[in-house]
Design a protein around this motif. Structure first.
Motif, short mmCIF file in Angstrom:
data_model
loop_
_atom_site.label_atom_id
_atom_site.label_comp_id
_atom_site.label_asym_id
_atom_site.label_seq_id
_atom_site.Cartn_x
_atom_site.Cartn_y
_atom_site.Cartn_z
N LEU A 188 -24.75 69.65 -26.10
CA LEU A 188 -24.75 71.00 -25.53
C LEU A 188 -24.87 70.95 -24.01
O LEU A 188 -24.13 71.63 -23.29
N ALA A 189 -25.79 70.12 -23.52
CA ALA A 189 -25.98 70.01 -22.07
C ALA A 189 -24.73 69.43 -21.39
O ALA A 189 -24.33 69.88 -20.32
N LEU A 190 -24.12 68.41 -22.02
CA LEU A 190 -22.91 67.81 -21.44
C LEU A 190 -21.76 68.82 -21.40
O LEU A 190 -20.98 68.83 -20.43
N ARG A 191 -21.64 69.65 -22.42
CA ARG A 191 -20.58 70.67 -22.41
C ARG A 191 -20.79 71.65 -21.25
O ARG A 191 -19.84 72.01 -20.55
N ARG A 192 -22.03 72.08 -21.06
CA ARG A 192 -22.31 73.01 -19.96
C ARG A 192 -22.04 72.35 -18.60
O ARG A 192 -21.51 72.99 -17.68
N LEU A 193 -22.40 71.09 -18.48
CA LEU A 193 -22.16 70.39 -17.21
C LEU A 193 -20.68 70.15 -16.98
O LEU A 193 -20.21 70.16 -15.84
N ALA A 194 -19.93 69.93 -18.06
CA ALA A 194 -18.48 69.77 -17.92
C ALA A 194 -17.86 71.08 -17.44
O ALA A 194 -16.96 71.07 -16.58
N HIS A 195 -18.32 72.20 -17.96
CA HIS A 195 -17.84 73.50 -17.48
C HIS A 195 -18.11 73.65 -15.99
O HIS A 195 -17.25 74.11 -15.22
N GLN A 196 -19.33 73.27 -15.58
CA GLN A 196 -19.69 73.36 -14.16
C GLN A 196 -18.76 72.50 -13.31
O GLN A 196 -18.27 72.93 -12.26
N ASP A 197 -18.50 71.27 -13.78
CA ASP A 197 -17.69 70.35 -13.01
C ASP A 197 -16.24 70.83 -12.90
O ASP A 197 -15.64 70.79 -11.82
N VAL A 198 -15.68 71.29 -14.03
CA VAL A 198 -14.30 71.78 -14.00
C VAL A 198 -14.19 72.99 -13.09
O VAL A 198 -13.24 73.10 -12.29
N ALA A 199 -15.16 73.90 -13.18
CA ALA A 199 -15.13 75.08 -12.32
C ALA A 199 -15.23 74.69 -10.85
O ALA A 199 -14.53 75.24 -9.99
N ALA A 200 -16.10 73.71 -10.55
CA ALA A 200 -16.26 73.27 -9.17
C ALA A 200 -14.97 72.63 -8.65
O ALA A 200 -14.57 72.87 -7.50
N GLN A 201 -14.33 71.80 -9.48
CA GLN A 201 -13.10 71.16 -9.08
C GLN A 201 -11.98 72.17 -8.85
O GLN A 201 -11.20 72.05 -7.89
N ARG A 202 -11.90 73.17 -9.69
CA ARG A 202 -10.88 74.20 -9.51
C ARG A 202 -11.13 75.02 -8.26
O ARG A 202 -10.20 75.40 -7.56
N THR A 203 -12.40 75.31 -7.99
CA THR A 203 -12.73 76.05 -6.78
C THR A 203 -12.38 75.24 -5.55
O THR A 203 -11.82 75.75 -4.57
N LEU A 204 -12.67 73.93 -5.60
CA LEU A 204 -12.35 73.04 -4.48
C LEU A 204 -10.84 72.97 -4.27
O LEU A 204 -10.34 73.04 -3.14
N GLY A 205 -10.10 72.88 -5.38
CA GLY A 205 -8.64 72.84 -5.28
C GLY A 205 -8.06 74.11 -4.71
O GLY A 205 -7.13 74.08 -3.90
N ALA A 206 -8.65 75.25 -5.09
CA ALA A 206 -8.16 76.53 -4.57
C ALA A 206 -8.45 76.65 -3.08
O ALA A 206 -7.62 77.16 -2.31
N ASP A 207 -9.61 76.15 -2.64
CA ASP A 207 -9.96 76.21 -1.22
C ASP A 207 -9.02 75.34 -0.39
O ASP A 207 -8.62 75.71 0.73
N GLU A 208 -8.67 74.17 -0.94
CA GLU A 208 -7.81 73.26 -0.20
C GLU A 208 -6.37 73.81 -0.11
O GLU A 208 -5.66 73.54 0.85
N ALA A 209 -5.97 74.56 -1.12
CA ALA A 209 -4.64 75.14 -1.11
C ALA A 209 -4.55 76.24 -0.07
O ALA A 209 -3.51 76.47 0.52
#
Length: 209
Positions: A188-209
């Motif tokens: 359960l904790a790993l799933r929540r952390l994966a969501h956090q990581d994916v969201a962070a990576q997408r936000t970073l990608g959107a900022d760089e674009a």
């Protein structure tokens, strides 16, 4: 070791250890007098298991006692023992009426879609039914694409877990029962952390674009 040393080795107060002894979660030590006993490394390990079950896993004393009793006296049927362990784990759900010919229709349909065995006696079936009903009630039903994706990955995890199971029957029960109780909060904790990581990576990608 004496109980004070057992407390130091386990990181638990003497009062807590005595409580576990009274409740039957911890086996008695070897009596050396009318008021004293000695303990060994098996007691230290047992206390660490109890602390994990009643701490991070969040079981009540009664639930932890059920899990430990299954480990101590697992019986001959691993499948039945695992079912008993699952029924002791949260979430608690009410058993279906014996007169209901189809008590878990959502769970039955989901397992059929996944190609998995459907046994309404297994406690997790009732837990799945309650969980699926909750998603529907909240207006967020679990669609088939998500079900199949979840099921595919969870099946791989189950296969990996069973490949690691010890061959000796008692050790296999302990591994399966404790693994079910202790590893699910990790998933359960790993799933929540994966969501956090994916969201962070997408936000970073959107900022760089």
């Amino acid at each position: 070791m004496r109980i004070s040393e057992l407390a130091g080795a386990s990181g638990l107060p003497v009062a807590t250890i005595k409580f576990y002894l009274r409740e039957g979660l911890l086996q008695p030590g070897r009596s050396t007098s009318a008021t004293q006993a000695t303990y060994d490394d098996a007691h230290v390990r047992r206390l660490r298991v109890i602390r994990a079950l009643t701490g991070p896993v969040g079981l009540s004393v009664q639930q932890a006692r059920t899990i430990l009793e299954l480990i101590d006296d697992p019986g001959d049927d691993l499948y039945q023992t695992l079912g008993s362990a699952v029924s002791a784990l949260p979430p608690a759900v009410d058993a279906a009426s014996v007169d209901d010919p189809d008590p878990y229709p959502r769970a039955r349909a989901a397992l059929a879609a996944l190609g998995q065995v459907y046994d309404p006696r297994f406690a997790a079936v009732a837990q799945l039914e309650a969980a699926l009903a909750a998603t529907e009630a909240a207006g967020m039903p679990l669609g088939e694409p998500r079900l199949l994706e979840y099921g595919r990955h969870l099946r791989q995890l189950a296969e990996f877990d069973l490949e690691q199971m010890p061959p000796e029957p008692h050790a296999a029960v302990e591994y399966t029962v404790l693994g079910t109780a202790l590893y699910e909060p990790v998933l359960l904790a790993l799933r929540r952390l994966a969501h956090q990581d994916v969201a962070a990576q997408r936000t970073l990608g959107a900022d760089e674009a």
